[in-house]
Design an enzyme around this catalytic site. Sequence first.
Site, mmCIF file in Angstrom:
data_model
loop_
_atom_site.group_PDB
_atom_site.id
_atom_site.type_symbol
_atom_site.label_atom_id
_atom_site.label_comp_id
_atom_site.label_asym_id
_atom_site.label_seq_id
_atom_site.Cartn_x
_atom_site.Cartn_y
_atom_site.Cartn_z
ATOM 1 N N SER A 21 50.001 52.026 34.508
ATOM 2 C CA SER A 21 48.730 52.703 34.697
ATOM 3 C C SER A 21 48.439 53.650 33.535
ATOM 4 O O SER A 21 49.326 54.330 33.030
ATOM 5 C CB SER A 21 48.756 53.500 36.002
ATOM 6 O OG SER A 21 47.581 54.260 36.148
ATOM 7 N N ASN A 69 50.063 61.957 24.764
ATOM 8 C CA ASN A 69 48.679 61.901 25.221
ATOM 9 C C ASN A 69 48.404 63.008 26.234
ATOM 10 O O ASN A 69 49.276 63.406 27.003
ATOM 11 C CB ASN A 69 48.352 60.526 25.815
ATOM 12 C CG ASN A 69 48.535 60.491 27.319
ATOM 13 O OD1 ASN A 69 47.630 60.856 28.073
ATOM 14 N ND2 ASN A 69 49.723 60.073 27.755
ATOM 15 N N CYS A 70 47.179 63.488 26.195
ATOM 16 C CA CYS A 70 46.694 64.400 27.236
ATOM 17 C C CYS A 70 45.291 63.946 27.622
ATOM 18 O O CYS A 70 44.350 64.740 27.661
ATOM 19 C CB CYS A 70 46.715 65.850 26.753
ATOM 20 S SG CYS A 70 45.615 66.215 25.368
ATOM 21 N N VAL A 71 45.161 62.640 27.885
ATOM 22 C CA VAL A 71 43.849 62.069 28.195
ATOM 23 C C VAL A 71 43.224 62.773 29.394
ATOM 24 O O VAL A 71 42.021 63.030 29.433
ATOM 25 C CB VAL A 71 43.966 60.549 28.425
ATOM 26 C CG1 VAL A 71 42.651 59.983 28.955
ATOM 27 C CG2 VAL A 71 44.353 59.855 27.123
ATOM 28 N N ASN A 99 46.513 52.875 41.208
ATOM 29 C CA ASN A 99 47.193 54.138 40.971
ATOM 30 C C ASN A 99 46.250 55.282 41.344
ATOM 31 O O ASN A 99 45.103 55.311 40.915
ATOM 32 C CB ASN A 99 47.593 54.234 39.492
ATOM 33 C CG ASN A 99 48.289 55.529 39.151
ATOM 34 O OD1 ASN A 99 47.676 56.576 39.075
ATOM 35 N ND2 ASN A 99 49.594 55.447 38.933
ATOM 36 N N CYS A 129 51.123 65.537 39.146
ATOM 37 C CA CYS A 129 49.865 66.261 39.034
ATOM 38 C C CYS A 129 50.028 67.676 39.574
ATOM 39 O O CYS A 129 50.847 67.917 40.457
ATOM 40 C CB CYS A 129 48.771 65.542 39.830
ATOM 41 S SG CYS A 129 48.352 63.918 39.193
ATOM 42 N N THR A 192 55.547 60.009 31.974
ATOM 43 C CA THR A 192 55.798 60.525 30.623
ATOM 44 C C THR A 192 56.615 61.819 30.622
ATOM 45 O O THR A 192 56.546 62.621 31.552
ATOM 46 C CB THR A 192 54.470 60.778 29.896
ATOM 47 O OG1 THR A 192 53.664 61.646 30.699
ATOM 48 C CG2 THR A 192 53.732 59.485 29.641
ATOM 49 N N GLY A 242 58.802 52.757 30.841
ATOM 50 C CA GLY A 242 59.122 53.762 29.842
ATOM 51 C C GLY A 242 59.679 53.123 28.591
ATOM 52 O O GLY A 242 60.873 52.922 28.467
#
Length: 302
Positions: A21, A69-71, A99, A129, A192, A242
Amino acid sequence: MADLRVNFCGVELKNPVTTASGTFGFGHEYGEFYDLGELGGIGVKGLTPEERLGNPAPRIAETPMGILNCVGLQNPGVDRFIAEQIPFLRQYDTRIIANVSGTSVEEYAGIVEKISDADVDLIEMNISCPNVKCGGLTFGTQPKMVEEVVSAAKKVAKKPLIVKLSPNVTDIAEIARAAVSAGADALSLINTLLGMRIDVESRRPILSNIMGGLSGPAVFPVAVRMVYQVHQAVDVPIIGMGGIRSGRDIVEMMLAGASAVAIGTACFADPMAPVKALHELEQFLDDHGIASVTELTGAVQI
């Protein structure tokens, strides 16, 4: 030819290769390169109750052997996914892994309940989260919070519930046991690792969010280790992910304890990565006289 089928929580995957995802969108772009029906399943972009635009740019930074990444969970929201994306994905002979994310226990339960009534095959719950009711503490880092959110989701889930674990913890096995005790049907890992890059000229963080999630080949040994530890600790199927790039990587992850795998960052470098790895896996099984891919799961010799 070896049998590639995997029974995952009662859902048959034609092979153990899925997509991670956040790396595959909803498959539109990759569908221009190959038939998505070759895959065992597609892990779609992480969904939230409402549309999210994500974080401002820059939100991706290259690192040695991977990316940060910090999308920020950019997605159209669960309702538009159900209306617009499921019909597209159902054109292909593959499983849909939805997801989902939330910022409170109530949000998680609500989105799991809604997606359960949609035409998806499996639900993957991302617990990496922040819990807004606990001062932003990440759901997946505390066993009690894991138990609370998984229990609430499991009560309303009508499809098999996969809990995606964060690697940013002291004891991954403890978190896995908490998820399973609360009702998780399966686990997926790893999400991640938290990382950071700094521009040495400006002396400022490269990412707008300062920190981001590290993925790619650099995290593969950590993922293999954690999948092994979780497989030893609980008795539920695992999707290992991963840094997987090749068929031999798939074999290694399955030997550690995975029943299926997800390929993510490798797709950015080569859109064909999942199907190439699948064909390499087939060749490995045939070369080694292995009748079924399921023989690999947990077969590491210690």
